[in-house]
Design an enzyme around this catalytic site. Sequence first.
Site, mmCIF file in Angstrom:
data_model
loop_
_atom_site.group_PDB
_atom_site.id
_atom_site.type_symbol
_atom_site.label_atom_id
_atom_site.label_comp_id
_atom_site.label_asym_id
_atom_site.label_seq_id
_atom_site.Cartn_x
_atom_site.Cartn_y
_atom_site.Cartn_z
ATOM 1 N N TRP A 360 0.820 -1.202 0.000
ATOM 2 C CA TRP A 360 0.000 0.000 0.000
ATOM 3 C C TRP A 360 0.858 1.259 0.000
ATOM 4 C CZ3 TRP A 360 -0.830 3.442 4.374
ATOM 5 C CH2 TRP A 360 -0.121 3.089 5.532
ATOM 6 N N ASP A 361 2.159 1.097 0.218
ATOM 7 C CA ASP A 361 3.090 2.215 0.164
ATOM 8 C C ASP A 361 2.988 2.950 -1.175
ATOM 9 O OD1 ASP A 361 3.783 0.295 2.058
ATOM 10 O OD2 ASP A 361 5.921 0.657 1.899
ATOM 11 N N GLU A 491 1.792 -1.506 13.243
ATOM 12 C CA GLU A 491 1.866 -2.973 13.287
ATOM 13 C C GLU A 491 2.360 -3.505 14.630
ATOM 14 O OE1 GLU A 491 2.542 -3.689 8.493
ATOM 15 O OE2 GLU A 491 4.275 -3.547 9.835
ATOM 16 N N LYS A 603 4.550 2.072 16.050
ATOM 17 C CA LYS A 603 5.593 1.879 15.046
ATOM 18 C C LYS A 603 5.626 3.029 14.053
ATOM 19 C CE LYS A 603 7.090 -1.515 11.567
ATOM 20 N NZ LYS A 603 6.710 -2.744 10.840
ATOM 21 N N GLN A 604 4.461 3.484 13.637
ATOM 22 C CA GLN A 604 4.360 4.565 12.655
ATOM 23 C C GLN A 604 3.021 5.259 12.834
ATOM 24 O OE1 GLN A 604 4.187 1.456 9.437
ATOM 25 N NE2 GLN A 604 2.856 2.960 8.443
#
Length: 769
Positions: A360-361, A491, A603-604
């Site tokens: 999906w990046d 994640e 994580k992000q």
Amino acid sequence: MNQDYIVPDNWSIIEEGFDAERVKSSESLFSIGNGAMGQRANFEENYTGQTFQGSYIAGIYYPDKTKVGWWKNGYPEYFAKVLNAPNWIGIDITINDEVLDLNKCSAVKNFKRELNMKEGWYNRSFEATLQNGIEIGVNVRRFLSLKNDELGVINYQIIPLNRAAKITFSPYIDAGVHNEDANWEEKFWEPLDVQHNSNEAFVTARTFKTHFNVATYMHNSIMVNGREAEILPVSVETLKDKVQFSYTVEANPNDRVAMIKFGGYTVSLNHANDKLVDAAKNVITLAKAKGYEALLEEQKQAWAGIWEMADITIEGDVKAQQGIRFNIFQLNQTYLGKDPRLNIGPKGFTGEKYGGSTYWDTEAYCIPFYMATKDQQVARNLLTYRYNQLDKAIENAAKLGFKNGAALYPMVTMNGEECHNEWEITFEEIHRNGAIAFAIYNYYRFTGDYSYIPEKGLEVLIGIARFWQQRATLSAQKNKYVILGVTGPNEYENNVNNNFYTNYIAKWCIDYAIEQIKRVEEEYIGDYNRIIAKTNLNNEEVALWKKVSDNMYFPFSEELGVYLQQDGFLDKELVKVADLDRSQRPINQKWSWDRILRSPYIKQADVLQGFYFFEDHFTKEQLEKHFDFYEPFTVHESSLSPCVHSIQAAVLGRMEQAYTFYLRTSRLDLDDYNKEVEEGCHITSMAGTWMSIVEGFGGMRVKNDALHFEPRIPQQWEGYSFKINFRNQILKISIHPGETKFNLEGTQPLTVYVNGKAVNVEPNTLVTV
């Protein structure tokens, strides 16, 4: 920052001094590619130290059988491996019959690597003393042609320094390669044919299972003091998957003896199986006719064309300048938009980790870069890639029990099938569907090209809306629709209920699909009728979608005034990252997975990813409150994290924090922030570096078909500039303290907005604000 050996330079990546501990990291950082093939910066000559050999061909993959401890229904049967391709760069060297091996030399000095990003070549030079006492100087230049993407070129030059020497070059091509990340230690290549004549050789091999055929080729010539020497190989060794020639030259001190090696691949994606060797011979013929110097000049001109549009200049900060150019360079090495069958792999041509070519990046991060620095057709090709895999997305959803044309795009794919074998990703990280839909919206918003939606995009939006409607559950307790058992962008949380980002983008996808159905019905009745007939969509189904969307649940803390990342987030022990012992970082390398899942660490960007995509849905005050709550728990151990935070910190006027995040995203690999660069570079997140400058510091947005800017400048910079291809007109933006300049390369006036004020820019006229 975990390494600091890359020499700051505006246009080159430079390493000085040989250190065996850095070899694998440098193999990643100095990788080269041309969109069709690429390779790590492995030594051409033999090296017995630690190395990660890797050459790769775009679109060529192997379905490695899934390896898990406990099989669960719905698991993909395979994990698509980006294949380590046959090796064409190899040139074994002996000096007076002693093998040149930097791991065994008595001394190595003046070692230097340079990746010249401006001109598109990789150079390595050193002086070595062999155990037999001979001293030599070596200079090796390598590049992969942009103009002919089946051609690679090596110029390997040796100079005896202290005495005469017998130099033997033994170039080879070898299909007996393996992947370091193979699940079952299988070989992926089946050799089919070996041919050679005079100075040329060809090895044809086929991938098992997928049956891609590839001819690997080489042509060799010897140069002595700048002139071609008529030297034929003194020996030829042939195996079923390898050909190696040997050439010997008696050289005097200070003679310049070089091997020019042409090599590369012709593949069955582009040629008939029985024409691969003929195609390779044609590449060799064209390369020989041009010669090394002309090919190098051609390479420089090709890269000059790319930089003319894609470059971002930064004044007064060499490390920041080097970082953004490295990111732009790697993105263009990985994907040039020429072939709609290809996509942007997370490691590009720099390593094997992750597998697959599409995450999906691409939709979330890469499409904005390619839309603005190339042309809209390149971005449209990336959207079409997903449209062409819609049937597979419907199959993927059906395997998990969804019906009626519901589509779940894969987390990882090569051909549209899901090939990721971790359950918390395969089954749960379903927010990826939202990025596919958002990219369609983002493409139209930026380009103004609505035609993609009635022609292709609406079918994708319908499949995605169907998935979200079926995935949501009506909670009797809440009297709201909930989405259970998911993994969000963060994640470090698995199997959670009501991840805010997932629920929010699910609602948005449904609403956007309904809007586009209405518009296509009103304006493109022929396409509408075709799509309705193909999808069997009716008003009753759309009404059910709307019921889900209108009643979606979002977890929210009244006390804190923030949306919660998921149900139960506040039950965690909310220790901020600043209070973690540095010895515990990165937690994904120091902690058990159980401990990570129980922690509050992010994580992000997760909730903040939603605030980034849907910035205009929230006030700046809401952004500030959520940023201040979530960023302190964010460890930024995803390469995709710093760019979003940099953009949002800039929006909030926190320029020092925005600059710190920018440096982290731009130099993530150069400074090895995540202690993993030897596995390969983080290619897809590099587009986020571009976004950090253009959207963060430049404040660029598209609103109501017009470009808007809110220019800001870090105090470390004297100025910066970038170009945007906006609706087939090129706009250059130069930003310095107190002023912003616009220069339009086009034929029609363009109205832009700077801090909300309209500015009319005439073609070929400098406008200063």
